[in-house]
Design a protein around this motif. Structure first.
Motif, mmCIF file in Angstrom:
data_model
loop_
_atom_site.group_PDB
_atom_site.id
_atom_site.type_symbol
_atom_site.label_atom_id
_atom_site.label_comp_id
_atom_site.label_asym_id
_atom_site.label_seq_id
_atom_site.Cartn_x
_atom_site.Cartn_y
_atom_site.Cartn_z
ATOM 1 N N ASN A 1 -5.908 17.133 27.996
ATOM 2 C CA ASN A 1 -5.144 16.166 28.830
ATOM 3 C C ASN A 1 -4.782 14.989 27.895
ATOM 4 O OD1 ASN A 1 -5.110 16.896 31.853
ATOM 5 N ND2 ASN A 1 -6.828 17.596 31.118
ATOM 6 N N GLY A 2 -5.741 14.534 27.057
ATOM 7 C CA GLY A 2 -5.243 13.537 26.092
ATOM 8 C C GLY A 2 -3.997 13.992 25.168
ATOM 9 N N THR A 3 -3.685 15.224 24.969
ATOM 10 C CA THR A 3 -2.607 15.907 24.008
ATOM 11 C C THR A 3 -1.455 15.837 25.239
ATOM 12 O OG1 THR A 3 -4.297 17.224 22.963
ATOM 13 C CG2 THR A 3 -1.814 17.667 22.575
ATOM 14 N N LEU A 4 -1.616 16.327 26.399
ATOM 15 C CA LEU A 4 -0.498 16.210 26.975
ATOM 16 C C LEU A 4 0.134 14.892 27.111
ATOM 17 C CD1 LEU A 4 -1.712 18.094 30.440
ATOM 18 C CD2 LEU A 4 -0.190 18.947 28.696
ATOM 19 N N GLN A 5 -0.751 13.891 27.155
ATOM 20 C CA GLN A 5 -0.342 12.339 27.271
ATOM 21 C C GLN A 5 0.109 12.105 26.074
ATOM 22 O OE1 GLN A 5 -4.077 10.767 28.866
ATOM 23 N NE2 GLN A 5 -2.881 9.578 30.064
ATOM 24 N N GLY A 6 -0.187 12.418 24.816
ATOM 25 C CA GLY A 6 0.239 12.386 23.671
ATOM 26 C C GLY A 6 1.931 12.776 23.458
ATOM 27 N N ALA A 7 2.065 13.867 24.101
ATOM 28 C CA ALA A 7 3.386 14.455 24.324
ATOM 29 C C ALA A 7 4.260 13.543 25.063
ATOM 30 C CB ALA A 7 3.366 15.905 24.781
ATOM 31 N N TYR A 8 3.570 12.966 26.369
ATOM 32 C CA TYR A 8 4.487 12.230 27.060
ATOM 33 C C TYR A 8 4.843 10.953 26.251
ATOM 34 C CZ TYR A 8 2.113 14.766 30.691
ATOM 35 O OH TYR A 8 1.631 15.788 31.502
ATOM 36 N N LEU A 9 4.036 10.393 25.317
ATOM 37 C CA LEU A 9 4.390 9.455 24.661
ATOM 38 C C LEU A 9 5.572 9.618 23.703
ATOM 39 C CD1 LEU A 9 2.178 6.671 22.728
ATOM 40 C CD2 LEU A 9 3.584 8.373 21.325
ATOM 41 N N ILE A 10 5.414 10.853 23.033
ATOM 42 C CA ILE A 10 6.654 11.369 22.191
ATOM 43 C C ILE A 10 7.924 11.346 22.936
ATOM 44 C CG2 ILE A 10 7.750 13.387 20.824
ATOM 45 C CD1 ILE A 10 4.757 13.855 20.118
ATOM 46 N N VAL A 11 7.935 11.887 24.176
ATOM 47 C CA VAL A 11 9.071 12.164 24.751
ATOM 48 C C VAL A 11 9.391 10.852 25.524
ATOM 49 C CG1 VAL A 11 9.971 13.112 26.922
ATOM 50 C CG2 VAL A 11 8.822 14.613 25.480
ATOM 51 N N GLY A 12 8.549 9.971 25.910
ATOM 52 C CA GLY A 12 8.924 8.600 26.556
ATOM 53 C C GLY A 12 9.636 7.621 25.438
ATOM 54 N N ALA A 13 8.902 7.769 24.148
ATOM 55 C CA ALA A 13 9.372 7.101 23.194
ATOM 56 C C ALA A 13 10.872 7.216 22.903
ATOM 57 C CB ALA A 13 8.602 7.078 21.814
ATOM 58 N N ILE B 1 -16.084 18.897 29.485
ATOM 59 C CA ILE B 1 -15.660 17.289 28.815
ATOM 60 C C ILE B 1 -14.706 17.672 27.700
ATOM 61 C CG2 ILE B 1 -16.585 15.270 27.720
ATOM 62 C CD1 ILE B 1 -18.978 15.523 29.526
ATOM 63 N N PHE B 2 -15.269 18.277 26.582
ATOM 64 C CA PHE B 2 -14.124 18.391 25.532
ATOM 65 C C PHE B 2 -12.732 18.872 25.926
ATOM 66 C CE2 PHE B 2 -12.273 20.983 22.245
ATOM 67 C CZ PHE B 2 -11.908 20.160 21.171
ATOM 68 N N ASP B 3 -12.865 20.128 26.392
ATOM 69 C CA ASP B 3 -11.660 20.715 26.739
ATOM 70 C C ASP B 3 -10.669 19.897 27.706
ATOM 71 O OD1 ASP B 3 -12.506 23.155 25.583
ATOM 72 O OD2 ASP B 3 -13.156 24.212 27.456
ATOM 73 N N THR B 4 -11.147 19.096 28.623
ATOM 74 C CA THR B 4 -10.374 18.472 29.389
ATOM 75 C C THR B 4 -9.845 17.280 28.742
ATOM 76 O OG1 THR B 4 -11.605 19.134 31.449
ATOM 77 C CG2 THR B 4 -10.263 17.099 31.722
ATOM 78 N N ARG C 1 11.183 19.005 34.744
ATOM 79 C CA ARG C 1 11.655 18.031 35.675
ATOM 80 C C ARG C 1 13.121 17.539 35.490
ATOM 81 N NH1 ARG C 1 6.265 13.679 35.485
ATOM 82 N NH2 ARG C 1 5.046 14.750 37.091
ATOM 83 N N ALA C 2 13.372 17.457 33.923
ATOM 84 C CA ALA C 2 14.777 17.146 33.724
ATOM 85 C C ALA C 2 15.819 18.084 33.956
ATOM 86 C CB ALA C 2 14.753 17.080 32.012
ATOM 87 N N LEU C 3 15.294 19.334 34.196
ATOM 88 C CA LEU C 3 16.361 20.463 34.756
ATOM 89 C C LEU C 3 16.413 20.234 36.128
ATOM 90 C CD1 LEU C 3 15.533 23.240 32.359
ATOM 91 C CD2 LEU C 3 17.516 21.730 32.226
ATOM 92 N N GLY C 4 15.626 19.284 37.135
ATOM 93 C CA GLY C 4 15.805 19.142 38.340
ATOM 94 C C GLY C 4 14.806 20.082 39.006
ATOM 95 N N LEU C 5 13.737 20.718 38.337
ATOM 96 C CA LEU C 5 12.289 21.386 38.890
ATOM 97 C C LEU C 5 11.251 20.367 39.185
ATOM 98 C CD1 LEU C 5 12.646 24.593 36.656
ATOM 99 C CD2 LEU C 5 13.028 24.482 39.074
ATOM 100 N N ASP C 6 10.636 20.801 40.324
ATOM 101 C CA ASP C 6 9.247 20.011 40.383
ATOM 102 C C ASP C 6 8.028 20.740 39.705
ATOM 103 O OD1 ASP C 6 9.937 17.568 41.780
ATOM 104 O OD2 ASP C 6 10.600 19.071 43.495
ATOM 105 N N CYS C 7 7.124 20.152 39.533
ATOM 106 C CA CYS C 7 5.945 21.059 38.631
ATOM 107 C C CYS C 7 4.555 20.770 39.178
ATOM 108 C CB CYS C 7 5.614 20.220 37.233
ATOM 109 S SG CYS C 7 6.967 20.552 36.158
ATOM 110 N N GLY C 8 3.651 21.536 39.243
ATOM 111 C CA GLY C 8 2.465 21.590 39.719
ATOM 112 C C GLY C 8 1.361 22.115 38.833
ATOM 113 N N PRO C 9 1.073 21.388 37.643
ATOM 114 C CA PRO C 9 0.178 21.749 36.641
ATOM 115 C C PRO C 9 -1.370 21.933 37.012
ATOM 116 C CG PRO C 9 0.868 19.691 36.304
ATOM 117 C CD PRO C 9 1.766 19.917 37.462
ATOM 118 N N MET C 10 -1.926 22.794 36.753
ATOM 119 C CA MET C 10 -3.236 23.229 37.104
ATOM 120 C C MET C 10 -4.165 23.543 35.984
ATOM 121 S SD MET C 10 -2.482 25.593 40.498
ATOM 122 C CE MET C 10 -1.083 26.610 39.256
ATOM 123 N N SER C 11 -5.439 23.307 36.307
ATOM 124 C CA SER C 11 -6.586 23.723 35.103
ATOM 125 C C SER C 11 -7.534 24.600 35.853
ATOM 126 C CB SER C 11 -7.355 22.562 34.529
ATOM 127 O OG SER C 11 -6.330 21.922 33.589
#
Lengths: 196, 196
Positions: B124-136, B117-120, A137-147
């Motif tokens: 996703n909880g870890t993705l949000q943890g990374a958003y916290l690092i980058v956001g901070a 349930i565990f995998d998800t 996103r910072a490089l100007g791309l859009d993302c579509g993450p999927m599980s």
């Protein structure tokens, strides 16, 4: 001590960016993917373990190989995305610690401890996956993450002969903003956080 | 279609930011933690499942409760950090899907499927943890993420009576740049990525 980044940057990486399902017909150059990896690898991981392994599925042949493993709802949009990144984690990551964390014997913290290896690879590989989303996103791309895909099938067809396991997928390109739906509701602060 | 953010922003969130272990004596206001959560919650999660639960350990009483669960190498620096965020994931996250993903019955995709349930939750909880690092970092804070602690002890003392499990910790504040060591080596592109 640093100041906060400009609001335009916060908007681009968090506030206004959205998960995209429809893609403009515009190429993502290989050089941009290299630049993206150069950002991702700088994000923090525990003991610098860096377990993420990323395959950028870009050619038609690679897309054809990925297609049967996608859930139905993810199939067409992924075939139309300029790139689909397969984010995996390497369960053999600790073999690289003598290089990545050279000042102590960090390899011995993991060798033989399967639960710790899995937890560390999955956690830190996922952190790096999030760095990929934010970095793109910072490089100007859009993302579509999927599980929604067959992890075992992807592992067999893309990571054979390794100990890398697929984690999630992320389409990359330039999204068609006209096709976006409204953003889903989010929690209020008190529903997800507390200051103690 | 968006342009890339300014290099100063890329520098701040990836290129020049570092994991900090020494902290300046400068408070992190509650309002900034609220603003941080407002960024974190906008980052993408699968089906908007938003499993992360965050406790910001800030008072002396809360720090005293956390202290015995920290590994020795993480103890002193965490006691001196203005805030330590406990990032957890809620294994009951799917009970909130009728609110967070209201247009279909997403709850039924998870109920009764413990592995999913565990995998998800962990992914996703870890993705949000990374958003916290980058956001901070984007908000001008420095981070010190850590995995070295007694997860079960933290769960018992901080998440009793819930189905939330601790994932990792992240000290937050204003780091003392003079105390940084050189950055550890990173992989070359070909060691962690490929374009297919």
């Amino acid at each position: 001590m640093t100041e906060r980044v400009k609001d335009t940057c916060l908007d681009q990486i968090f506030r206004e960016s959205r998960t995209h399902n429809a893609w403009l017909d515009k190429d993502v150059p290989d050089a941009l993917l290299h630049e993206l990896v150069d950002l991702v690898k700088l994000g923090p991981t525990s003991a610098n373990c860096s377990p993420a392994r990323i395959l950028f599925v870009k050619s038609q042949a690679a897309k054809d190989k990925l297609k049967p493993h996608l859930s139905e709802g993810n199939r067409d949009k992924t075939m139309k995305a300029p790139v689909c990144a397969i984010i995996g984690y390497d369960l053999d990551f600790y073999e690289h610690l003598p290089k990545l964390f050279p000042h102590t014997d960090a390899r011995s913290w993991f060798a033989g401890n399967e639960q710790k290896i899995f937890d560390t690879a999955f956690r830190n590989g996922t952190l790096q996956g999030a760095y990929l989303i934010v970095g793109a996103r910072a490089l100007g791309l859009d993302c579509g993450p999927m599980s929604g895909f067959d992890n075992k099938g992807v592992d067999r067809d893309f990571f054979a002969g390794t100990n890398v396991k697929s984690n999630f997928l992320c389409n990359l390109g330039y999204g068609d903003g006209a096709k976006l739906l409204p953003r889903s509701p989010r929690f209020a602060f008190d529903e997800m956080a507390r200051i103690l």
